[in-house]
Design a protein around this motif. Structure first.
Motif, mmCIF file in Angstrom:
data_model
loop_
_atom_site.group_PDB
_atom_site.id
_atom_site.type_symbol
_atom_site.label_atom_id
_atom_site.label_comp_id
_atom_site.label_asym_id
_atom_site.label_seq_id
_atom_site.Cartn_x
_atom_site.Cartn_y
_atom_site.Cartn_z
ATOM 1 N N GLU A 108 0.851 -1.332 0.190
ATOM 2 C CA GLU A 108 -0.149 -0.051 -0.033
ATOM 3 C C GLU A 108 0.475 1.135 0.223
ATOM 4 O O GLU A 108 0.587 2.119 -0.454
ATOM 5 N N LEU A 109 2.077 1.280 0.849
ATOM 6 C CA LEU A 109 3.079 2.301 1.167
ATOM 7 C C LEU A 109 3.273 2.674 -0.539
ATOM 8 O O LEU A 109 3.282 3.978 -0.711
ATOM 9 N N GLU A 111 2.433 2.272 -3.571
ATOM 10 C CA GLU A 111 0.784 2.552 -4.196
ATOM 11 C C GLU A 111 1.361 4.099 -4.085
ATOM 12 O O GLU A 111 1.024 4.834 -4.959
ATOM 13 N N GLU A 112 1.406 4.598 -3.091
ATOM 14 C CA GLU A 112 1.763 5.776 -2.270
ATOM 15 C C GLU A 112 2.471 6.551 -3.109
ATOM 16 O O GLU A 112 2.698 7.557 -3.692
ATOM 17 N N ASP A 113 4.121 6.580 -2.564
ATOM 18 C CA ASP A 113 5.166 6.257 -3.207
ATOM 19 C C ASP A 113 5.483 5.321 -3.930
ATOM 20 O O ASP A 113 6.591 4.834 -4.511
#
Length: 151
Positions: A108-109, A111-113
């Motif tokens: 998930e991290l 996906e954000e970065d």
């Protein structure tokens, strides 16, 4: 042979700091099984101290150590690749302290970065390539020793 890459030191400081917000400190006593081949790969670790043996079950009674890991080493990569099952088993060779990461949270991290995602995947790929090279060397060494003793 190339030098082994350490996951956390391979990441630039901003990405390392973001990843470390997801780290949980864990420990494993000596001789404990950390995971078994075929189990669900939903996390990974970075060894802080101690030694871990990666093992392969060769018969119902025999496990073979295929690699040893120590401080700074990545333990577990199967969380990154379908079908998300461990390819090997892992056992604490000595008392082990490690950072544990939940794979879903890391993905998930990523996906954000996207920059973190690229660096993380490249680092894991480099680690895998180094381990493959090391394993190949060990196999060639064993083969040549076996061949010499058979002559």
């Amino acid at each position: 042979m190339t030098k082994a890459i350490k996951l956390l030191t391979a990441l630039p400081p901003p990405q390392r700091q973001r990843l470390m917000t997801l780290a949980h400190e864990v420990s494993f006593p000596e001789d404990s099984r950390i995971f078994e081949a075929g189990g669900t790969a939903d996390r990974f670790w970075v060894v802080r101290s101690g030694a871990v043996s990666l093992t392969q079950q060769v018969t119902s009674q025999q496990r073979v150590t295929v690699a040893g890991l120590g401080s700074g080493d990545l333990l577990g990569w199967s969380w990154l690749f379908p079908p998300y099952r461990w390819d090997f088993g892992a056992e604490a060779f000595s008392p082990v302290r490690a950072y544990e990461f939940d794979a879903a949270a890391v993905l998930e991290l990523c996906e954000e970065d996207p920059q973190l995602a690229v660096i993380l995947v490249r680092s894991v790929a480099e680690i895998l390539a180094h381990r493959l090279e090391t394993t190949r060397g060990k196999l060639l060494e064993q083969y040549s020793m076996h061949r010499r003793s058979a002559l």
